[in-house]
Enzyme design. Structure first.
Site, short mmCIF file in Angstrom:
data_model
loop_
_atom_site.label_atom_id
_atom_site.label_comp_id
_atom_site.label_asym_id
_atom_site.label_seq_id
_atom_site.Cartn_x
_atom_site.Cartn_y
_atom_site.Cartn_z
CE LYS A 265 -8.12 -6.69 -1.70
NZ LYS A 265 -7.58 -5.64 -2.70
CD GLN B 111 -5.57 -5.53 -5.67
OE1 GLN B 111 -6.64 -5.51 -5.01
NE2 GLN B 111 -4.53 -5.70 -5.34
CG ASP C 161 -7.95 0.66 -1.25
OD1 ASP C 161 -7.66 -0.21 -0.73
OD2 ASP C 161 -8.01 0.60 -2.63
N1 GUN Z 1 -2.58 -3.76 -4.24
C1 GUN Z 1 -1.84 -3.86 -2.93
N2 GUN Z 1 -2.24 -3.79 -1.79
C2 GUN Z 1 -3.51 -2.98 -2.01
C3 GUN Z 1 -4.59 -2.39 -1.36
O1 GUN Z 1 -4.48 -2.18 -0.41
N3 GUN Z 1 -5.58 -1.85 -2.15
C4 GUN Z 1 -5.59 -1.87 -3.37
N4 GUN Z 1 -6.49 -1.03 -4.33
N5 GUN Z 1 -4.61 -2.31 -4.20
C5 GUN Z 1 -3.55 -2.91 -3.69
#
Ligand code: GUN
Length: 283
Positions: free
Chosen positions: A53, A97, A120
């Site tokens: 990211k 996350q 998200d």
């Molecule tokens: N963990 C695995 N996929 C994601 C996601 O799309 N967003 C977040 N915040 N955590 C994750």
């Protein structure tokens, strides 16, 4: 027949390049999109996603800040941090996350993030908006899948989409997005009886179960579109999907690989949501 492979990695590259231009213009107008990623603990998979990211944000010109906290962080500490980020006008997107350590309630955290900064698309308000087809942040993996399907002009209207897996992050929302595109949607999951019958009826098959090679070639309807969301590490240390690629490739019309498939698109759509948040905040 051999399927056309849909490389999310290539599409992601194109979209990221477009977003780089877009952000350049935004910056000239004094708008600097900023994403804050909160990572708790030191799970290696989470660390690697977060690094991806940061890299994408850097390329596009999105400001990104990583706040890494120890695994024993309390829920109160995390909620206090989110409150501070909610009030910080420089911050457009907040991503915590997942998964979180056991002492922290995931849903409380999701609901603490201001819906306007929920890049998200996990907040109940934003899920409700998605269901009722109002403008909102779409969850990144489902949004990435839809973008991949549209990039190949794959017809969705009236098609039978079968979703394997019902997670809040992928299965449930991707079914809703396909329903919004006028597909007929069937959800399958671990309690579904005779799952092979449903798989064999799919015009569009989305597999998000987290089990290596769960879907085999002989289950696939000839000419189906198969999207593999699985990322599984197998005994030899390599990453593989939920679909047995070499077999399914011979039956499907389109197929996504793992890696280089859905993964890069998830991150790309997160960047798209962050830019959208910055544009909205500047209005
Ligand atoms: N963990 C695995 N996929 C994601 C996601 O799309 N967003 C977040 N915040 N955590 C994750």
């Amino acid at each position: 027949m051999s399927a056309e492979i849909i490389y999310g990695s290539e599409l992601a590259k194109t979209i990221r390049q477009e977003m780089k231009e877009e952000v350049k213009t935004l910056r000239q107008n004094g708008i600097v999109p900023k994403l804050v990623v909160v990572l708790i603990g030191d799970d290696p998979a989470s660390k690697s996603y977060v690094a991806g990211k940061q890299k994408a944000a850097d390329f596009i010109g999105i400001e990104s800040e990583l706040i890494a906290l120890p695994s024993q962080t309390t829920q109160a500490e995390l909620l206090a941090l989110i409150d501070q980020l909610n009030h910080n006008e420089e911050v457009n997107g907040i991503l915590v996350q997942l998964p979180l350590p056991d002492q922290i309630n995931e849903q409380s955290v999701i609901e603490a993030i201001h819906p306007d900064k929920d890049v998200d698309g996990f907040h109940p308000i934003n899920i409700g908006k998605m269901l009722t087809q109002q403008k909102t942040f779409l969850p990144c993996t489902p949004y990435g899948i839809l973008t991949m399907l549209k990039s190949k002009n794959i017809e969705l209207k009236g098609k039978h989409a079968v979703i394997i897996g019902r997670s809040h992050i992928v299965g449930k929302p991707v079914g809703q997005l396909l329903l919004n595109e006028d597909a007929t949607v069937t959800y399958c999951h671990s309690k579904t009886k005779d799952i092979e019958t449903f798989i064999s009826m799919a015009d569009i098959l989305i597999v998000a179960v987290g089990r290596a090679h769960f879907v085999k070639g002989d289950h696939i309807k000839p000419g189906a579109v198969v999207i593999d969301v699985g990322v599984n590490r197998i005994a030899d240390g390599s990453l593989t999907g939920d679909v047995l690629f070499d077999e399914v490739k011979e039956k499907a019309a389109y197929l996504t690989p793992v890696p280089k498939g859905v993964g890069p698109m998830t991150i790309t759509m997160l960047m798209k949501n962050t830019i959208q948040a910055a544009r909205e905040a500047a209005k």
